[in-house]
Scaffold this motif. Structure first.
Motif, PDB file in Angstrom:
ATOM      1  N   GLU A  91      64.443 106.460  -1.174  1.00 18.94           N
ATOM      2  CA  GLU A  91      64.582 106.589  -2.486  1.00 18.94           C
ATOM      3  C   GLU A  91      64.439 107.895  -3.147  1.00 18.94           C
ATOM      4  O   GLU A  91      63.452 108.652  -2.671  1.00 18.94           O
ATOM      5  N   ARG A 135      59.413 100.400  -7.035  1.00 20.99           N
ATOM      6  CA  ARG A 135      60.364 100.980  -6.084  1.00 20.99           C
ATOM      7  C   ARG A 135      59.535 102.102  -5.093  1.00 20.99           C
ATOM      8  O   ARG A 135      58.727 102.943  -5.600  1.00 20.99           O
ATOM      9  N   HIS A 195      73.845  87.030  -3.392  1.00 18.79           N
ATOM     10  CA  HIS A 195      75.256  87.830  -3.244  1.00 18.79           C
ATOM     11  C   HIS A 195      76.122  86.998  -2.447  1.00 18.79           C
ATOM     12  O   HIS A 195      75.872  86.243  -1.624  1.00 18.79           O
ATOM     13  N   SER A 224      68.365  87.931  -1.511  1.00 15.91           N
ATOM     14  CA  SER A 224      67.601  89.072  -0.986  1.00 15.91           C
ATOM     15  C   SER A 224      66.466  89.398  -2.040  1.00 15.91           C
ATOM     16  O   SER A 224      66.803  89.951  -2.989  1.00 15.91           O
TER      17      SER A 224
HETATM   18  P1  ATP Z   1      67.680  99.046  -6.993  1.00  8.98           P
HETATM   19  O1  ATP Z   1      69.285  98.830  -7.635  1.00  8.98           O
HETATM   20  O2  ATP Z   1      66.760  98.707  -7.689  1.00  8.98           O
HETATM   21  O3  ATP Z   1      67.563 100.185  -6.101  1.00  8.98           O
HETATM   22  P2  ATP Z   1      69.065  97.329  -4.924  1.00  8.98           P
HETATM   23  O4  ATP Z   1      70.238  96.727  -5.688  1.00  8.98           O
HETATM   24  O5  ATP Z   1      69.512  98.478  -4.115  1.00  8.98           O
HETATM   25  O6  ATP Z   1      67.975  97.724  -5.821  1.00  8.98           O
HETATM   26  P3  ATP Z   1      69.138  95.485  -2.835  1.00  8.98           P
HETATM   27  O7  ATP Z   1      69.699  96.209  -1.809  1.00  8.98           O
HETATM   28  O8  ATP Z   1      70.012  94.428  -3.240  1.00  8.98           O
HETATM   29  O9  ATP Z   1      68.248  96.299  -3.925  1.00  8.98           O
HETATM   30  O10 ATP Z   1      67.647  94.958  -2.228  1.00  8.98           O
HETATM   31  C1  ATP Z   1      67.310  93.666  -2.529  1.00  8.98           C
HETATM   32  C2  ATP Z   1      66.052  93.442  -2.787  1.00  8.98           C
HETATM   33  O11 ATP Z   1      65.183  94.172  -2.313  1.00  8.98           O
HETATM   34  C3  ATP Z   1      65.740  93.969  -4.125  1.00  8.98           C
HETATM   35  O12 ATP Z   1      66.267  93.199  -5.392  1.00  8.98           O
HETATM   36  C4  ATP Z   1      64.188  94.253  -4.523  1.00  8.98           C
HETATM   37  O13 ATP Z   1      63.371  93.200  -4.638  1.00  8.98           O
HETATM   38  C5  ATP Z   1      63.929  94.728  -3.001  1.00  8.98           C
HETATM   39  N1  ATP Z   1      64.137  96.341  -2.984  1.00  8.98           N
HETATM   40  C6  ATP Z   1      65.120  97.181  -2.733  1.00  8.98           C
HETATM   41  N2  ATP Z   1      64.710  98.501  -2.825  1.00  8.98           N
HETATM   42  C7  ATP Z   1      63.516  98.313  -3.000  1.00  8.98           C
HETATM   43  C8  ATP Z   1      62.503  99.516  -3.019  1.00  8.98           C
HETATM   44  N3  ATP Z   1      62.797 100.856  -2.956  1.00  8.98           N
HETATM   45  N4  ATP Z   1      61.105  99.215  -3.204  1.00  8.98           N
HETATM   46  C9  ATP Z   1      60.821  97.903  -3.414  1.00  8.98           C
HETATM   47  N5  ATP Z   1      61.557  97.011  -3.242  1.00  8.98           N
HETATM   48  C10 ATP Z   1      62.930  97.037  -3.213  1.00  8.98           C
END
Ligand code: ATP
Length: 371
Positions: free
Chosen positions: A128, A137, A215, A244
């Motif tokens: 990230e 995050r 999704h 998810s």
């Molecule tokens: P964001 O837009 O906040 O980066 P994302 O849309 O990339 O999230 P997804 O790929 O849909 O997230 O992942 C599914 C779930 O995993 C998210 O709803 C979240 O709860 C969790 N998640 C994703 N990235 C992180 C992270 N860096 N830290 C903690 N939880 C995460």
């Protein structure tokens, strides 16, 4: 999601996975965030996070200029093997792909028939750009997911079903209705695999924030992995409805909605199912061996079935408050009456009311409250 449903099986797939999995899934090409850099202090941000960018601009007196957005891949690499050059692998960027590459194993080794799901919980890793907002995050986090395999004609029906089921699940465990909302992704916002997507969002102190995505992944993944499903003479590529969720993010939000301050002290009103300790056992006085022995007996017998705390320090009021603060729903106290009639007091965290129960009624009482 697994134990109470006959149409879902649980899985624990690998964390380190062959790069080919992530090439097929599209993540090597498309799992990117747009990265911009502040030209003054070189801090990096996601170009799509306008709030964070604005907040950063306010930290400088001068007008901030930004670099052009660059695509930044989020997959974390590792290198394995005894011979050089070592083989590159990726730490899974989503736990999802484990369910697809094990699809045939699951179909061949269990009796599942479409519609059915594969669910798992486990660590995922993403490089990230801006980790933060407490545990919201991070680069290493825990996901909980369901991949539900259906026929194309039933995809919309199951998408609706899982959306409401997941909202119901969060509410049933204590997230307040007014702090929850669904937000549908715009066309340009959809992930590379998604036909439709809705985020479950929470009204966090830092703004409405996604903590689960529902999704419709279409047949994207199974067709990319060249997998099909066969049943009674027909063969087809199933569609996938996915839920998810993030364990860390929902934990943060469960904590926020449970946190109460009353008369200058903290009570964590966690749903009993989420409370780390289900009960605490105290002898009224730590210097009376007969009370301590009786209380230890109750403690030892309850802890076979659930997490139970022990405390014999200080006065009883302080022990109650310490348990309130970590969310323990019930406190069981052994006093002098216990020695006469085998009853104890049970104090309820949320009402502070006490009732007297027989020791042998405790397991039944607690299991009803915890179910
Ligand atoms: P964001 O837009 O906040 O980066 P994302 O849309 O990339 O999230 P997804 O790929 O849909 O997230 O992942 C599914 C779930 O995993 C998210 O709803 C979240 O709860 C969790 N998640 C994703 N990235 C992180 C992270 N860096 N830290 C903690 N939880 C995460």
């Amino acid at each position: 999601m697994v134990k109470y449903r006959d149409d879902v099986v649980g899985l624990d797939a690998a964390i380190m996975m062959n790069t080919k999995v992530w090439e097929a899934s599209g993540h090597v090409d498309a799992f990117t965030d747009p990265l911009v850099e502040c030209k003054i202090c070189h801090s990096r941000f996601r170009a799509d996070k306008e709030e964070e960018i604005k907040a950063h601009e306010k930290t400088h007196k001068e007008k901030v200029e930004w670099t052009e957005p660059k695509s930044f891949n989020l997959l974390v690499e590792a290198y394995l093997g005894v011979a050089e050059p070592k083989q590159k692998v990726y730490l899974r960027g989503e736990i999802t792909q484990g369910a697809f590459v094990n699809f045939e194993n699951v179909v061949n080794s269990t009796r599942v028939k479409i519609p059915f799901g594969i669910a798992q919980i486990g660590k995922a890793f993403r490089n990230e750009i801006t980790p933060g907002n407490f545990t919201y995050r991070s680069r290493e986090f825990e996901q909980m997911e369901l991949e539900f395999f259906v026929e194309e004609k039933d995809a919309d029906k199951w998408f609706k079903f899982w959306k409401s089921e997941r909202l119901r699940w969060y509410e049933s465990l204590g997230i307040k209705k007014e702090n929850l909302r669904m937000r549908s992704h715009e066309k340009g916002e959809l992930a590379h695999y998604a036909k439709a997507a809705e985020d479950i969002e929470y009204n966090a102190p830092f703004g409405w924030s996604e903590f689960e995505g529902v999704h419709n992944r279409g047949d994207w993944d199974l067709s990319r992995h060249k997998l099909t499903y066969k049943e009674e003479g027909k063969e087809f590529t199933p569609w996938v409805i996915e839920t998810s969720g993030g364990v860390d993010r929902s934990t943060l939000f469960f904590l926020l909605d449970s946190y109460h301050e009353e008369n200058g002290r903290v009570i964590l009103k966690l749903h009993p199912k989420l409370a780390p300790y289900k009960a605490a056992v105290f002898p009224l006085l730590a210097n009376k061996p007969e009370l301590v022995e009786k209380a230890k007996g109750i403690y030892d017998s309850l802890k076979k079935d659930m997490m139970v705390a022990w405390d014999d320090r200080g006065n009883i009021g302080k022990r109650y408050f310490a348990q309130d603060e970590i969310g323990t729903p019930f406190c069981i106290t052994v006093d002098f009456q216990t020695l006469e009639d085998n009853t104890v007091t049970v104090r309820n965290r949320d009402t502070a009311k006490q009732e007297r129960l027989k020791i042998q009624e405790l397991p039944d009482f607690l299991s009803k409250k915890l179910s």
